[in-house]
Motif scaffolding. Structure first.
Motif, mmCIF file in Angstrom:
data_model
loop_
_atom_site.group_PDB
_atom_site.id
_atom_site.type_symbol
_atom_site.label_atom_id
_atom_site.label_comp_id
_atom_site.label_asym_id
_atom_site.label_seq_id
_atom_site.Cartn_x
_atom_site.Cartn_y
_atom_site.Cartn_z
ATOM 1 N N UNK A 180 0.792 -1.387 0.074
ATOM 2 C CA UNK A 180 -0.146 -0.168 -0.036
ATOM 3 C C UNK A 180 0.964 1.153 -0.176
ATOM 4 N N UNK A 181 1.906 1.243 0.942
ATOM 5 C CA UNK A 181 2.909 2.183 0.901
ATOM 6 C C UNK A 181 3.497 2.540 -0.315
ATOM 7 N N UNK A 182 3.773 1.593 -1.138
ATOM 8 C CA UNK A 182 4.651 1.708 -2.363
ATOM 9 C C UNK A 182 3.820 2.003 -3.477
ATOM 10 N N UNK A 183 2.273 1.954 -3.388
ATOM 11 C CA UNK A 183 1.287 2.151 -4.285
ATOM 12 C C UNK A 183 1.715 3.224 -5.123
ATOM 13 N N UNK A 184 1.973 4.501 -4.866
ATOM 14 C CA UNK A 184 2.360 5.670 -5.526
ATOM 15 C C UNK A 184 3.863 6.017 -5.870
ATOM 16 N N UNK A 185 4.533 4.766 -5.691
ATOM 17 C CA UNK A 185 6.025 5.068 -5.882
ATOM 18 C C UNK A 185 6.600 6.213 -5.056
ATOM 19 N N UNK A 186 6.634 6.148 -3.903
ATOM 20 C CA UNK A 186 7.033 7.227 -2.962
ATOM 21 C C UNK A 186 8.509 7.441 -3.092
ATOM 22 N N UNK A 187 9.175 8.488 -2.735
ATOM 23 C CA UNK A 187 10.683 8.696 -2.642
ATOM 24 C C UNK A 187 11.172 8.254 -1.571
ATOM 25 N N UNK A 188 10.242 8.657 -0.525
ATOM 26 C CA UNK A 188 10.916 8.163 1.040
ATOM 27 C C UNK A 188 9.638 7.326 1.599
ATOM 28 N N UNK A 189 10.259 6.506 2.363
ATOM 29 C CA UNK A 189 9.403 5.591 3.132
ATOM 30 C C UNK A 189 9.592 5.436 4.532
ATOM 31 N N UNK A 190 8.748 5.835 5.508
ATOM 32 C CA UNK A 190 9.004 6.130 6.852
ATOM 33 C C UNK A 190 8.446 4.523 7.389
ATOM 34 N N UNK A 191 9.392 4.100 7.935
ATOM 35 C CA UNK A 191 8.988 2.568 8.481
ATOM 36 C C UNK A 191 8.975 2.949 10.101
ATOM 37 N N UNK A 192 7.923 2.762 10.831
ATOM 38 C CA UNK A 192 7.854 3.080 12.035
ATOM 39 C C UNK A 192 7.858 1.631 12.916
ATOM 40 N N UNK A 193 8.924 1.004 13.324
ATOM 41 C CA UNK A 193 8.934 -0.231 13.838
ATOM 42 C C UNK A 193 8.149 -1.454 13.060
ATOM 43 N N UNK A 194 8.469 -1.520 11.968
ATOM 44 C CA UNK A 194 7.743 -2.268 11.175
ATOM 45 C C UNK A 194 7.857 -3.814 11.215
ATOM 46 N N UNK A 195 8.818 -4.203 12.310
ATOM 47 C CA UNK A 195 8.930 -5.632 12.216
ATOM 48 C C UNK A 195 8.876 -5.883 13.781
ATOM 49 N N UNK A 196 8.359 -4.975 14.580
ATOM 50 C CA UNK A 196 8.436 -5.286 16.041
ATOM 51 C C UNK A 196 7.487 -6.425 16.388
ATOM 52 N N UNK A 197 6.113 -6.009 15.828
ATOM 53 C CA UNK A 197 5.267 -7.122 16.227
ATOM 54 C C UNK A 197 5.260 -8.332 15.566
ATOM 55 N N UNK A 198 6.499 -8.705 14.915
ATOM 56 C CA UNK A 198 6.697 -9.836 14.131
ATOM 57 C C UNK A 198 7.746 -10.976 14.651
ATOM 58 N N UNK A 199 7.582 -12.033 14.545
ATOM 59 C CA UNK A 199 8.526 -13.042 14.753
ATOM 60 C C UNK A 199 9.978 -13.012 13.859
#
Lengths: 362, 443
Positions: A180-199
């Motif tokens: 979804x975040x990539x849908x519009x080809x952004x130049x900057x991606x801000x990832x706020x703890x994207x893996x904290x909830x994952x194994x």
């Protein structure tokens, strides 16, 4: 040698995002909480900048300030500057911001379950971004959504696009959020703890995916986490935050090899895996304070093993820690630095910097 | 002094077995009248915990580690198998006997935000177990609470405060004080530090170690953070999908993992060292549903070292991955919930979102060179899918591309002198040992 060169290239190129003296405060009846207090950093194209700190250190508020998502009672204070691709974001109206958010800057949040709407299919939610920013509708949008899901490594995408978030596993959901975040080809991606909830095994997949996407699309990534292991793996450059301030900033290898701020040193030492065999873990006593007044002292002083008298009186400014010919781009906000002058001189330098800053703010 | 304490704790650790678990199974959602398809959260687990030791239990979320911990202290009732506590089977206890036994085994919960009642003062929270078990008289109970507050590093004046006035680390200390109130022998620590920041986490870990030395506690330490486990545990059990995959001394497992799952899990931890060039095995996909675990080895669907049938030994690695993903997709589909309309359409033999198999085949095998023989089997499977016979399709693929890993659950092989066990077919003499085997994808 190679590092020196890259450092020079880094200095020459215009940054994609440039945050200058960012101050975000929350005004409540009881007190004013200065969640982000004078933060400055740059992100260049194709680079991953990590922001690391404990909870309550202001990492997420920094990200939300950049995205223009700070809600009342919070507000970005005057004197803050966020420049994205040459444009000043802090002056933008809500309307203008909406065009940038999700378009040129996109964000991936911590918990994929709460950042997806449970009553819409995953496909619908991706198509929403496509419709708003690119005017795609109907079959064309569906087609694009399927392609995006495939790009983030979801097998059987044409079926998945019609499913709801609860039918996805945790890792798949985070992939969908990234799509979804990539849908519009952004130049900057801000990832706020994207893996904290994952194994860990899923975390490894997501980190690998982000790495691939960055290479493919030349994304700049701002990566927020509290996990030193993840930071070491993904970032090119690291900013360590404590109580709303950046206390140390350096290229990743330099930071891990040669941490200079006592807080960073403590943080690295309290990781259990770093000291196998040792009987006790080193700790930093006490908790992160809530910054509720302008700092006229060092906020880490109460927990700092190296604190001395002036620490309670002088607010440390960010200074270069290495001087010399092959100096790395490495700064720390601590009265112990610069090291090559006497302590009294160093303190004086910090005082001077502070008064300069006050003057320029007026 | 501290040396003496240490020696004491060591001598405690070499003591006898405190908890013994035999073929323990805990299923949820059992007993549907027609179609009983329970969630097999814990599916046949054996191990023992020695008095005074810390046994770590690690695994991904959903692998059954919390359920196992809760079953050990009878917060869940076991479906079958036994839990011997000092020789008594506690799964058989009930009523007064059970209540009495509970004094002996306590639990510290994962989330300090939700495991404390916000409407009770800290003193009341810690005193509750004492009240429930009618411990001495009220005055002594209050004194005991103050003593406990001191033991876990809080102040006596915190007695009258409420949980929201405390930080995460302090709240976890309250949870620990509550667990210790009745002087238990055995404490289950269910991810006690995973909600905490690194620097606070270290404080709690040190506290737990001190308490163990002081009171001779036996811990079952449940965690998904492997570096924490490495620091605090004497032995570790690695769980996957309700099974213990590997069990042995901590350092041995971390230095030289034998089981393919342990190996992949360890390689997935990001090292806090940017210069490390550790070989990482990234596992494909997600763990299967515990409602429908694979027939053979639980790890077979993701295993990078899975045994291949003899005739496919030299198949192109990309093609093999594509076949595995294809099987995964079909398995995944059988898990997906179907709406009533979809079920009706399926019965009438109409197109559903599940029947379009051509697309996936194009996606997976499109740019690969598929040998005729493989193609034929894929065609047969695809034909079954078209007719909405997913189970048949899976069977075709399993029969053709499966191996012993898909057919039989492996035995627990002893793999080291210290009695470490590993749950993998590759320890059988006819196959290459997992640590000598290079995964096909790495070649």
């Amino acid at each position: 040698m190679a590092q020196q060169e890259s450092a020079r290239v880094r200095a020459e190129e215009e940054p994609l995002l440039s945050v200058e003296n960012l101050q975000t405060a929350f005004f409540t009846d009881k007190e004013t909480i200065r969640a982000v207090d004078g933060v400055s950093f740059d992100i260049r194209r194709g680079e991953t900048v990590g922001i690391v700190g404990e909870s309550g250190s202001g990492k997420s508020v920094t990200a939300r300030s950049i995205m223009g998502l700070v809600d009342s009672p919070g507000r970005v204070l005057d004197g803050s500057s966020i420049r994205f691709d040459g444009e000043e974001l802090t002056d933008k109206t809500e309307e203008q911001y909406r065009g940038i958010r999700g378009g040129e800057i996109a964000m991936v949040f911590q918990d994929p379950l709460t950042s997806l709407n449970p009553v819409y299919t995953v496909g619908n939610q991706i198509k929403e971004a496509l419709r708003l920013h690119q005017g795609l509708r109907g079959a064309a949008a569906t087609e694009e959504a399927i392609e995006l899901l495939e790009a983030v490594g979801i097998p059987d995408a044409s079926r998945r696009v019609t499913e709801y978030p609860h039918e996805f596993s945790g890792g798949m959901r985070q992939r969908a959020v990234i799509a979804m975040a990539l849908a519009c080809d952004p130049e900057l991606l801000i990832c706020d703890e994207p893996t904290t909830a994952l194994d860990v095994t899923i975390q490894a997949q997501i980190l690998e995916l982000l790495d691939e996407l960055q290479e493919e699309r030349g994304l700049a990534i701002m990566f927020i986490t509290h996990d030193m292991g993840v930071i070491a793996e993904v970032s090119d450059r690291v900013n360590v935050m404590y109580a709303g301030e950046i206390v140390e900033s350096a290229p990743v290898e330099e930071l891990f090899e040669n941490p200079r701020h006592p807080y960073t040193q403590g943080l690295l030492r309290s990781i259990p895996g770093n000291q196998p065999g040792s009987e006790r873990l080193e700790t930093i006593e006490g908790d992160v304070p809530t910054p509720n007044e302008p700092a006229t002292y060092c906020r880490f002083e109460p927990r700092c093993p190296k604190a001395f008298e002036e620490c309670t009186r002088v607010h440390p400014a960010s200074v270069e820690v290495n001087t010399g010919v092959d100096a790395e781009d490495h700064s720390a906000a601590c009265l112990l630095y610069p090291e090559d002058v006497s302590q009294a001189e160093a303190v004086e330098l910090h005082e001077q910097r502070n008064s300069e800053r006050e003057v320029s703010e007026r | 002094m501290s040396e003496q304490v240490q020696q004491e704790s060591v001598s405690v650790a070499t003591g006898e077995t405190l908890v013994e678990v035999n073929e323990l199974k805990t299923y949820y959602d059992e007993g549907a009248i027609l179609d009983s398809n329970p969630v097999k959260a814990v599916d046949g687990v054996n191990f023992e915990i020695k008095r005074g030791e810390t046994l770590g239990l690690v695994g991904e979320s959903g692998c059954g580690k919390t359920t196992l911990g809760r079953t050990l202290i009878q917060l869940e009732s076991a479906t079958s198998g036994e839990v011997l506590f000092d020789g008594t089977d506690v799964t058989e206890l009930s009523g007064a006997e059970l209540k009495n036994w509970r004094r002996n085994s306590q639990m510290v919960f994962q989330d300090p935000e939700s495991s404390l009642n916000d409407r009770m003062t800290v003193g009341e929270i810690i005193r509750e177990p004492l009240d429930v078990h009618d411990w001495n008289d009220p005055k002594e109970r209050r004194a005991r609470v103050r003593e406990l507050l001191d033991v876990v590093g809080l102040q006596p004046e915190h007695y009258y405060r409420y949980p929201h006035q405390f930080s995460g680390g302090q709240r976890q200390r309250i949870g620990i004080a509550r667990a210790l109130a009745l002087e238990p022998e055995f404490v289950v620590l269910d991810e006690p530090v995973s909600a905490l920041d690194v620097s606070v986490q270290a404080q709690i870990l040190n506290l737990l170690e001190d308490l163990q030395d002081e009171f001779g506690l036996t811990y079952l330490f449940i965690a998904h953070d492997l570096s924490v486990v490495r620091h605090i545990c004497d032995r570790v059990a690695v769980m996957y999908l309700g099974n213990v995959m590997e069990l042995g001394a901590t350092e041995e497992i971390f230095q030289d993992p034998k089981n393919p799952y342990t190996h992949s899990l360890l390689s997935a931890i990001p090292e806090p060292d940017p210069t490390s060039d550790k070989e990482r095995i990234t596992l494909r996909g997600t763990p299967p549903s515990p409602r429908d675990p694979p027939k053979g080895c639980p790890f077979t669907t993701r295993c990078p070292m899975k045994i291949r049938p003899e005739k496919y030994q030299n198949v192109d690695p990309d093609l093999w991955v594509a076949i595995e993903v294809f099987r995964e997709v079909l398995r995944e589909r059988s898990r997906a919930e179907k709406t009533l309309t979809e079920q009706a359409k399926e019965l009438l033999g109409m197109e559903t979102r599940f029947s379009d198999i051509g697309e996936i085949r194009r996606e997976l095998f499109g740019d690969l060179d598929v040998p005729r023989e493989v193609e034929a089997h894929l065609d047969r499977a695809a034909e079954h899918v078209k007719n909405n016979e997913d189970a048949e399709a899976r069977k075709v693929l399993r029969d053709e591309f499966g191996s012993i890993c898909d057919a039989e659950n492996p035995a627990n092989h002893v793999v080291s002198d210290s009695g470490r066990i590993s749950h993998c077919h590759r320890h059988l003499p006819e196959y290459t040992e997992p640590d000598e085997f290079t995964p096909y994808t790495e070649r």
